[in-house]
Design a protein around this motif. Structure first.
Motif, PDB file in Angstrom:
ATOM      1  N   TYR A 134       0.836  -1.200   0.000  1.00  0.00           N
ATOM      2  CA  TYR A 134       0.000   0.000   0.000  1.00  0.00           C
ATOM      3  C   TYR A 134       0.874   1.254   0.000  1.00  0.00           C
ATOM      4  N   TYR A 135       1.885   1.266   0.874  1.00  0.00           N
ATOM      5  CA  TYR A 135       2.753   2.436   0.979  1.00  0.00           C
ATOM      6  C   TYR A 135       3.833   2.435  -0.104  1.00  0.00           C
ATOM      7  N   HIS A 136       4.238   1.265  -0.544  1.00  0.00           N
ATOM      8  CA  HIS A 136       5.189   1.173  -1.656  1.00  0.00           C
ATOM      9  C   HIS A 136       4.623   1.891  -2.884  1.00  0.00           C
ATOM     10  N   LYS A 137       3.355   1.636  -3.162  1.00  0.00           N
ATOM     11  CA  LYS A 137       2.698   2.284  -4.298  1.00  0.00           C
ATOM     12  C   LYS A 137       2.480   3.776  -4.020  1.00  0.00           C
ATOM     13  N   LYS A 138       2.141   4.101  -2.796  1.00  0.00           N
ATOM     14  CA  LYS A 138       1.866   5.489  -2.440  1.00  0.00           C
ATOM     15  C   LYS A 138       3.091   6.375  -2.648  1.00  0.00           C
ATOM     16  N   PHE A 139       4.275   5.853  -2.345  1.00  0.00           N
ATOM     17  CA  PHE A 139       5.504   6.638  -2.445  1.00  0.00           C
ATOM     18  C   PHE A 139       6.255   6.411  -3.756  1.00  0.00           C
ATOM     19  N   SER A 140       5.675   5.621  -4.645  1.00  0.00           N
ATOM     20  CA  SER A 140       6.374   5.227  -5.872  1.00  0.00           C
ATOM     21  C   SER A 140       6.854   6.438  -6.677  1.00  0.00           C
ATOM     22  N   ASP A 141       5.972   7.377  -6.950  1.00  0.00           N
ATOM     23  CA  ASP A 141       6.344   8.537  -7.771  1.00  0.00           C
ATOM     24  C   ASP A 141       7.420   9.379  -7.094  1.00  0.00           C
ATOM     25  N   GLN A 142       7.282   9.608  -5.793  1.00  0.00           N
ATOM     26  CA  GLN A 142       8.255  10.425  -5.076  1.00  0.00           C
ATOM     27  C   GLN A 142       9.647   9.799  -5.100  1.00  0.00           C
ATOM     28  N   VAL A 143       9.690   8.508  -4.820  1.00  0.00           N
ATOM     29  CA  VAL A 143      10.986   7.823  -4.774  1.00  0.00           C
ATOM     30  C   VAL A 143      11.634   7.808  -6.156  1.00  0.00           C
ATOM     31  N   ASN A 144      10.861   7.451  -7.161  1.00  0.00           N
ATOM     32  CA  ASN A 144      11.416   7.383  -8.518  1.00  0.00           C
ATOM     33  C   ASN A 144      11.870   8.747  -9.016  1.00  0.00           C
ATOM     34  N   ASN A 145      11.088   9.789  -8.723  1.00  0.00           N
ATOM     35  CA  ASN A 145      11.483  11.135  -9.143  1.00  0.00           C
ATOM     36  C   ASN A 145      12.776  11.572  -8.472  1.00  0.00           C
ATOM     37  N   PHE A 146      12.879  11.307  -7.180  1.00  0.00           N
ATOM     38  CA  PHE A 146      14.100  11.657  -6.461  1.00  0.00           C
ATOM     39  C   PHE A 146      15.295  10.872  -7.001  1.00  0.00           C
ATOM     40  N   ASN A 147      15.126   9.575  -7.160  1.00  0.00           N
ATOM     41  CA  ASN A 147      16.220   8.729  -7.639  1.00  0.00           C
ATOM     42  C   ASN A 147      16.684   9.168  -9.030  1.00  0.00           C
ATOM     43  N   ASN A 148      15.740   9.474  -9.895  1.00  0.00           N
ATOM     44  CA  ASN A 148      16.090   9.900 -11.253  1.00  0.00           C
ATOM     45  C   ASN A 148      16.880  11.217 -11.241  1.00  0.00           C
ATOM     46  N   LYS A 149      16.505  12.122 -10.333  1.00  0.00           N
ATOM     47  CA  LYS A 149      17.217  13.397 -10.258  1.00  0.00           C
ATOM     48  C   LYS A 149      18.664  13.204  -9.792  1.00  0.00           C
ATOM     49  N   VAL A 150      18.844  12.334  -8.823  1.00  0.00           N
ATOM     50  CA  VAL A 150      20.203  12.069  -8.348  1.00  0.00           C
ATOM     51  C   VAL A 150      21.035  11.414  -9.443  1.00  0.00           C
ATOM     52  N   MET A 151      20.454  10.423 -10.115  1.00  0.00           N
ATOM     53  CA  MET A 151      21.176   9.716 -11.176  1.00  0.00           C
ATOM     54  C   MET A 151      21.529  10.670 -12.323  1.00  0.00           C
ATOM     55  N   ALA A 152      20.558  11.480 -12.728  1.00  0.00           N
ATOM     56  CA  ALA A 152      20.768  12.365 -13.879  1.00  0.00           C
ATOM     57  C   ALA A 152      21.762  13.476 -13.588  1.00  0.00           C
ATOM     58  N   ASN A 153      21.882  13.858 -12.317  1.00  0.00           N
ATOM     59  CA  ASN A 153      22.727  15.011 -11.979  1.00  0.00           C
ATOM     60  C   ASN A 153      23.994  14.635 -11.236  1.00  0.00           C
ATOM     61  N   SER A 154      24.324  13.350 -11.186  1.00  0.00           N
ATOM     62  CA  SER A 154      25.480  12.925 -10.392  1.00  0.00           C
ATOM     63  C   SER A 154      26.767  13.609 -10.850  1.00  0.00           C
ATOM     64  N   ASN A 155      26.875  13.920 -12.144  1.00  0.00           N
ATOM     65  CA  ASN A 155      28.085  14.567 -12.647  1.00  0.00           C
ATOM     66  C   ASN A 155      28.194  16.028 -12.224  1.00  0.00           C
ATOM     67  N   ASN A 156      27.055  16.626 -11.839  1.00  0.00           N
ATOM     68  CA  ASN A 156      27.048  18.061 -11.528  1.00  0.00           C
ATOM     69  C   ASN A 156      26.968  18.361 -10.033  1.00  0.00           C
ATOM     70  N   LEU A 157      26.713  17.346  -9.232  1.00  0.00           N
ATOM     71  CA  LEU A 157      26.411  17.597  -7.823  1.00  0.00           C
ATOM     72  C   LEU A 157      27.576  18.194  -7.043  1.00  0.00           C
ATOM     73  N   ALA A 158      28.801  17.841  -7.422  1.00  0.00           N
ATOM     74  CA  ALA A 158      29.950  18.374  -6.680  1.00  0.00           C
ATOM     75  C   ALA A 158      30.137  19.866  -6.915  1.00  0.00           C
TER      76      ALA A 158
END
Length: 486
Positions: free
Chosen positions: A300-324
């Motif tokens: 129930y909660y896995h689905k509820k947080f699915s969009d938030q987790v995926n959006n956050f993870n994608n942002k970290v992955m996409a910007n890993s080269n720029n974060l420093a």
């Protein structure tokens, strides 16, 4: 003789980080190749600045097996530290093949993961006696910024070869009590499930405690196609036996040399403060915890947080080269990570509380069982929880009801009722005889179960020709925060 390192102009006023000359134990990335350049700030794999080296392969081999239960955040931290942690901004986001099992780990109030890890590796790194810059690299190494933008800060000088076989046994219990009993059956040591004896004991204890087991395996460094063995404890042993006969060995860790190894005038400084790399390490660690917590919570909660987790993870992955280099983005993602992890952890803590309440159900009196107040007590009866100090995520509300009557002929009777209310869940209830002298009469529960229900009913009755003074308090939480079954 001594050599002088000429610092780039910006470091004369804004000191950055002095990079280590050698960095070992870096998990081997998919894009890694001997000689390839590595940018310590962005984590990017760059062009090679060195002539193809002639590596000397290590010949002494060793193997070991480790068994670990992962049942807490601290133990997960250690697993990440051993298997996935990089240096600076190197290999901080992506998983190496030998660490991909981290995605399979799950633990909660009623679940635990057993990691059984076999590794066979050569002792030491395959390295060359000497390394030399290419003609192109020699031509621009005097231009620090241009060289770094082309070849990075390090080159992959060596590899440690090995084979890894990791099985993750996810153990699910129906209650925290049975999970504790299951874990207690092994004492201080995790079961050696790669042996016939240990596997038999593990299966037997799981069966005795009604523990459901699911298993995933990750293999790295073998040749051939594994037979289709069943994913059972016995089948895993068969798969491991096949794996050990077909080990080939693949790079599992890398050793990096800074280019100052080849030219002592090449500055080991980068214009990134050390605390930035610390912040990146914290962000990446929090990301792993978020992914694990998300995978561990109920559907129930896995689905509820699915969009938030995926959006956050994608942002970290996409910007890993720029974060420093992007302080604003780094701070924004860290704030998002802290908030998201807190929300997920609140689910985990509320689930733990839910199961603590569940264990209290058996303490409730039976429906219709009359309890007489006595002069020598008790005068207060509490079932479940009226407060909970272990976690601020658990917010308990209360509904306090009171009934009193003066004496007259016959009995005085009243039923305290709560609900039914589908938006609420009762986590505790209390009956109070306010006179405290043994003359208040009796009470009984008039529904089958009150704890973890959306309604409650308690009937009070005076002594004959007497008055009475009773209170009943129902303690409840918001049902939407406790979708963990019944």
């Amino acid at each position: 003789t001594t050599s002088t390192i000429n610092l780039p102009m910006e470091f004369q006023s804004n000191p950055g980080t002095h990079l280590d000359s050698t960095v070992s134990n870096i998990p081997w990335g998919d894009a890694f190749n001997i000689g390839a350049g590595i940018n310590a700030v962005t984590g990017e794999v760059m062009a090679s600045a060195v002539e193809k080296p002639d590596l000397k392969d290590q010949t002494v081999k060793r193997s070991n097996i480790i068994y670990r239960f992962i049942k807490s955040e601290t133990e997960l931290d250690k697993e990440i530290e051993v298997s996935a942690k990089g240096k600076y901004n190197i290999e901080g986001v992506t998983l190496s093949a030998s660490a991909s099992y981290l995605n399979k780990i799950k633990f909660s109030a009623t679940s635990v993961s057993l990691v059984a890890h076999y590794e066979s590796s050569y002792s030491g790194y395959d390295l060359a006696d000497q390394y030399a810059l290419t003609a192109q690299a020699k031509g621009i190494i005097g231009d620090h910024d241009k060289f770094r933008s082309t070849f990075g800060d390090y080159f992959i000088a060596g590899r440690q070869r090995g084979s890894t076989f990791t099985a993750v046994y996810r153990c699910e219990a129906s209650t925290t009590e049975t999970l504790d009993k299951f874990l207690g059956s092994f004492g201080a040591d995790a079961p050696k499930v790669f042996s016939a004896e240990g596997s038999t004991k593990f299966e037997s204890s799981a069966k005795e405690n009604n523990i459901s087991i699911s298993i995933d395996i990750d293999m790295n460094g073998y040749e051939g196609t594994p037979p289709d063995f069943p994913t059972t404890p016995e089948g895993i042993i068969q798969t491991l036996n096949w794996f050990q006969k077909n080990e080939k060995g693949a790079p599992v860790r890398a050793e990096l040399y800074h280019y100052s190894h080849l030219d002592p005038n090449f500055s080991p400084y980068v214009s990134i403060a050390p605390d930035v790399f610390v912040a990146l390490s914290q962000l990446y660690s929090k990301r792993w915890k978020i992914l694990d917590a998300w995978n561990s919570i109920p559907d129930y909660y896995h689905k509820k947080f699915s969009d938030q987790v995926n959006n956050f993870n994608n942002k970290v992955m996409a910007n890993s080269n720029n974060l420093a280099t992007d302080a604003e983005l780094r701070a924004s993602l860290q704030k998002e990570a802290d908030s998201l992890y807190n929300d997920l952890n609140n689910v985990v803590e509320r689930q733990l509380f839910f199961y603590e309440v569940k264990q209290k159900i058996s303490t409730e009196p039976q429906k219709g069982s009359v309890i007489e107040e006595q002069a020598n007590g008790p005068h207060i009866w509490l079932y479940g929880f009226e407060s909970y100090s272990k976690s601020p995520a658990v917010k308990i509300n209360s509904d306090s009801q009171h009934y009193s009557e003066s004496w007259h002929i016959g009995w005085r009777e009243h039923t305290f009722e709560f609900g039914p209310n589908d938006s609420r869940l009762i986590v505790g209830w209390k009956v109070i005889a306010n006179w405290n002298d043994g003359t208040d009469g009796s009470w009984e529960k008039t529904v089958d179960r009150i704890l973890l229900n959306n309604q409650g009913a308690v009937h009070v009755k005076s002594q004959y020709d007497r008055g009475c003074d009773w209170s009943c308090i129902f303690y409840y939480v918001d049902k939407i925060d406790y979708e963990f079954g019944s």
